[in-house]
Design a protein around this motif. Sequence first.
Motif, PDB file in Angstrom:
ATOM      1  N   SER A 167       0.828  -1.201   0.000  1.00  0.00           N
ATOM      2  CA  SER A 167       0.000   0.000   0.000  1.00  0.00           C
ATOM      3  C   SER A 167       0.867   1.258   0.000  1.00  0.00           C
ATOM      4  CB  SER A 167      -0.923  -0.004   1.222  1.00  0.00           C
ATOM      5  OG  SER A 167      -1.703   1.161   1.273  1.00  0.00           O
ATOM      6  N   THR A 168       1.926   1.230   0.807  1.00  0.00           N
ATOM      7  CA  THR A 168       2.839   2.376   0.876  1.00  0.00           C
ATOM      8  C   THR A 168       3.619   2.530  -0.426  1.00  0.00           C
ATOM      9  OG1 THR A 168       3.082   2.125   3.271  1.00  0.00           O
ATOM     10  CG2 THR A 168       4.790   3.374   2.115  1.00  0.00           C
ATOM     11  N   GLU A 169       4.141   1.424  -0.944  1.00  0.00           N
ATOM     12  CA  GLU A 169       4.958   1.482  -2.155  1.00  0.00           C
ATOM     13  C   GLU A 169       4.177   1.989  -3.359  1.00  0.00           C
ATOM     14  OE1 GLU A 169       7.509  -1.489  -5.126  1.00  0.00           O
ATOM     15  OE2 GLU A 169       7.004  -2.137  -3.093  1.00  0.00           O
ATOM     16  N   PHE A 170       2.954   1.486  -3.525  1.00  0.00           N
ATOM     17  CA  PHE A 170       2.182   1.836  -4.715  1.00  0.00           C
ATOM     18  C   PHE A 170       1.201   2.982  -4.481  1.00  0.00           C
ATOM     19  CE2 PHE A 170       3.066  -2.803  -5.610  1.00  0.00           C
ATOM     20  CZ  PHE A 170       4.056  -2.537  -6.550  1.00  0.00           C
ATOM     21  N   LYS A 171       1.203   3.502  -3.241  1.00  0.00           N
ATOM     22  CA  LYS A 171       0.332   4.645  -2.890  1.00  0.00           C
ATOM     23  C   LYS A 171      -1.135   4.325  -3.195  1.00  0.00           C
ATOM     24  CE  LYS A 171       3.937   8.150  -3.538  1.00  0.00           C
ATOM     25  NZ  LYS A 171       5.040   7.153  -3.608  1.00  0.00           N
ATOM     26  N   LEU A 172      -1.558   3.164  -2.720  1.00  0.00           N
ATOM     27  CA  LEU A 172      -2.931   2.715  -2.889  1.00  0.00           C
ATOM     28  C   LEU A 172      -3.448   2.195  -1.549  1.00  0.00           C
ATOM     29  CD1 LEU A 172      -2.456   0.781  -6.250  1.00  0.00           C
ATOM     30  CD2 LEU A 172      -3.832   2.844  -5.956  1.00  0.00           C
ATOM     31  N   GLY A 173      -4.759   2.184  -1.381  1.00  0.00           N
ATOM     32  CA  GLY A 173      -5.347   1.724  -0.134  1.00  0.00           C
ATOM     33  C   GLY A 173      -5.186   0.227   0.073  1.00  0.00           C
ATOM     34  N   ARG A 174      -5.374  -0.197   1.309  1.00  0.00           N
ATOM     35  CA  ARG A 174      -5.225  -1.619   1.641  1.00  0.00           C
ATOM     36  C   ARG A 174      -6.273  -2.470   0.935  1.00  0.00           C
ATOM     37  NH1 ARG A 174      -2.639  -2.171   6.818  1.00  0.00           N
ATOM     38  NH2 ARG A 174      -3.090  -4.411   6.740  1.00  0.00           N
ATOM     39  N   THR A 175      -7.501  -1.930   0.768  1.00  0.00           N
ATOM     40  CA  THR A 175      -8.570  -2.726   0.156  1.00  0.00           C
ATOM     41  C   THR A 175      -8.256  -3.119  -1.283  1.00  0.00           C
ATOM     42  OG1 THR A 175     -10.270  -1.813   1.609  1.00  0.00           O
ATOM     43  CG2 THR A 175     -11.008  -2.799  -0.451  1.00  0.00           C
ATOM     44  N   PRO A 176      -7.884  -2.178  -2.177  1.00  0.00           N
ATOM     45  CA  PRO A 176      -7.545  -2.599  -3.541  1.00  0.00           C
ATOM     46  C   PRO A 176      -6.327  -3.518  -3.588  1.00  0.00           C
ATOM     47  CG  PRO A 176      -7.093  -0.258  -3.235  1.00  0.00           C
ATOM     48  CD  PRO A 176      -7.891  -0.705  -2.058  1.00  0.00           C
ATOM     49  N   ILE A 177      -5.380  -3.322  -2.668  1.00  0.00           N
ATOM     50  CA  ILE A 177      -4.218  -4.216  -2.607  1.00  0.00           C
ATOM     51  C   ILE A 177      -4.661  -5.628  -2.247  1.00  0.00           C
ATOM     52  CG2 ILE A 177      -2.130  -4.776  -1.311  1.00  0.00           C
ATOM     53  CD1 ILE A 177      -1.657  -2.497  -3.213  1.00  0.00           C
ATOM     54  N   ARG A 178      -5.524  -5.729  -1.235  1.00  0.00           N
ATOM     55  CA  ARG A 178      -6.006  -7.043  -0.797  1.00  0.00           C
ATOM     56  C   ARG A 178      -6.780  -7.728  -1.912  1.00  0.00           C
ATOM     57  NH1 ARG A 178      -9.040  -5.382   3.008  1.00  0.00           N
ATOM     58  NH2 ARG A 178      -7.299  -5.181   4.473  1.00  0.00           N
ATOM     59  N   GLU A 179      -7.639  -6.989  -2.589  1.00  0.00           N
ATOM     60  CA  GLU A 179      -8.434  -7.572  -3.682  1.00  0.00           C
ATOM     61  C   GLU A 179      -7.545  -7.979  -4.854  1.00  0.00           C
ATOM     62  OE1 GLU A 179     -11.220  -4.454  -4.429  1.00  0.00           O
ATOM     63  OE2 GLU A 179     -12.586  -5.069  -2.822  1.00  0.00           O
ATOM     64  N   ALA A 180      -6.510  -7.189  -5.135  1.00  0.00           N
ATOM     65  CA  ALA A 180      -5.579  -7.530  -6.213  1.00  0.00           C
ATOM     66  C   ALA A 180      -4.820  -8.806  -5.876  1.00  0.00           C
ATOM     67  CB  ALA A 180      -4.600  -6.377  -6.440  1.00  0.00           C
ATOM     68  N   LEU A 181      -4.407  -8.951  -4.633  1.00  0.00           N
ATOM     69  CA  LEU A 181      -3.687 -10.159  -4.220  1.00  0.00           C
ATOM     70  C   LEU A 181      -4.582 -11.394  -4.346  1.00  0.00           C
ATOM     71  CD1 LEU A 181      -1.737  -8.853  -1.084  1.00  0.00           C
ATOM     72  CD2 LEU A 181      -0.777  -9.479  -3.313  1.00  0.00           C
ATOM     73  N   GLN A 182      -5.863 -11.231  -4.043  1.00  0.00           N
ATOM     74  CA  GLN A 182      -6.785 -12.356  -4.180  1.00  0.00           C
ATOM     75  C   GLN A 182      -6.917 -12.762  -5.647  1.00  0.00           C
ATOM     76  OE1 GLN A 182      -8.312 -14.274  -1.663  1.00  0.00           O
ATOM     77  NE2 GLN A 182      -8.514 -15.509  -3.537  1.00  0.00           N
ATOM     78  N   GLN A 183      -7.002 -11.761  -6.528  1.00  0.00           N
ATOM     79  CA  GLN A 183      -7.084 -12.056  -7.959  1.00  0.00           C
ATOM     80  C   GLN A 183      -5.820 -12.753  -8.443  1.00  0.00           C
ATOM     81  OE1 GLN A 183      -8.062  -8.658 -10.391  1.00  0.00           O
ATOM     82  NE2 GLN A 183      -7.753  -9.765 -12.323  1.00  0.00           N
ATOM     83  N   LEU A 184      -4.662 -12.286  -7.982  1.00  0.00           N
ATOM     84  CA  LEU A 184      -3.398 -12.906  -8.371  1.00  0.00           C
ATOM     85  C   LEU A 184      -3.283 -14.320  -7.809  1.00  0.00           C
ATOM     86  CD1 LEU A 184      -1.183  -9.759  -7.854  1.00  0.00           C
ATOM     87  CD2 LEU A 184      -1.530 -10.932 -10.038  1.00  0.00           C
ATOM     88  N   ALA A 185      -3.875 -14.545  -6.643  1.00  0.00           N
ATOM     89  CA  ALA A 185      -3.894 -15.898  -6.080  1.00  0.00           C
ATOM     90  C   ALA A 185      -4.745 -16.821  -6.942  1.00  0.00           C
ATOM     91  CB  ALA A 185      -4.421 -15.864  -4.638  1.00  0.00           C
ATOM     92  N   ASN A 186      -5.881 -16.308  -7.413  1.00  0.00           N
ATOM     93  CA  ASN A 186      -6.751 -17.096  -8.290  1.00  0.00           C
ATOM     94  C   ASN A 186      -6.039 -17.467  -9.588  1.00  0.00           C
ATOM     95  OD1 ASN A 186      -8.820 -16.853  -6.421  1.00  0.00           O
ATOM     96  ND2 ASN A 186      -9.782 -15.124  -7.450  1.00  0.00           N
ATOM     97  N   GLU A 187      -5.095 -16.620 -10.014  1.00  0.00           N
ATOM     98  CA  GLU A 187      -4.368 -16.858 -11.260  1.00  0.00           C
ATOM     99  C   GLU A 187      -3.064 -17.615 -11.044  1.00  0.00           C
ATOM    100  OE1 GLU A 187      -3.927 -13.031 -13.070  1.00  0.00           O
ATOM    101  OE2 GLU A 187      -6.088 -12.728 -13.293  1.00  0.00           O
ATOM    102  N   GLY A 188      -2.751 -17.918  -9.791  1.00  0.00           N
ATOM    103  CA  GLY A 188      -1.575 -18.728  -9.504  1.00  0.00           C
ATOM    104  C   GLY A 188      -0.266 -17.971  -9.392  1.00  0.00           C
ATOM    105  N   LEU A 189      -0.313 -16.630  -9.368  1.00  0.00           N
ATOM    106  CA  LEU A 189       0.922 -15.862  -9.275  1.00  0.00           C
ATOM    107  C   LEU A 189       1.341 -15.603  -7.831  1.00  0.00           C
ATOM    108  CD1 LEU A 189       0.505 -13.310 -12.190  1.00  0.00           C
ATOM    109  CD2 LEU A 189       2.020 -15.286 -12.088  1.00  0.00           C
ATOM    110  N   VAL A 190       0.398 -15.670  -6.904  1.00  0.00           N
ATOM    111  CA  VAL A 190       0.741 -15.619  -5.481  1.00  0.00           C
ATOM    112  C   VAL A 190       0.034 -16.768  -4.778  1.00  0.00           C
ATOM    113  CG1 VAL A 190       0.989 -13.093  -5.559  1.00  0.00           C
ATOM    114  CG2 VAL A 190      -1.146 -14.099  -4.735  1.00  0.00           C
TER     115      VAL A 190
END
Length: 217
Positions: A35-58
């Motif tokens: 969130s600090t690095e990309f200057k974005l809120g925790r919610t979009p970061i969390r949702e992005a990580l979930q999407q990346l998990a669904n795609e197998g990247l995390v």
Amino acid sequence: MQNKLLRQKAYEKIKKAIVTLRFEMGKSLNEKELSTEFKLGRTPIREALQQLANEGLVVVVPRKGVYVSTVSLTDFHKLLDARIMLETYCARKAATRITREMLDHLRQIMASTEPLIVARDIDALLTLDRQIHMAAVESLANQYIEQIASQLYDRVARLWYLSFKNLDEPELRTRLLSHQRIIDALDHRDPDLAEKEVRQHNEMFVDRIYKKLGTPS
């Protein structure tokens, strides 16, 4: 709408960091730090990580955290089998369906690669490589095939990046010229030749990875 845009922005930034190996395989990803690095809120970061998990990247490990997924050589071999199977099928279909506009676009992409090769801009070359690979897939106008192809590409892109970042200019040109042969085969409306060129292109990529990292056990 704003939340969706922020989630997409977070997704694209984190995925790029993973694919270009700035976030190395196995790295722990912390929501607050991202969130600090990309200057974005925790919610979009969390949702992005979930999407990346669904795609197998995390990988999300309960009570431990989120980690960048690893790609073993055995996994890579299996992913490439699937990718070659899908891309050769799409190439055959695209040879009779791809539009003149798309072919012209692909030739414009190829014309733009030389300054990127000279500058050794591997990030930009990876972006163009993805566009070329996905063009034949998109010509089928099948969103399900597109989704599978996109995920397969992203799963192996890290090894593409690893194999290309140390190539000199002549080697980069040799690798990228195989794209030109694929485009020419599509332009000739030759399904057999298109399949052959796509297969050889992917096999050249596989050989490069195995020379760098070894063969799967």
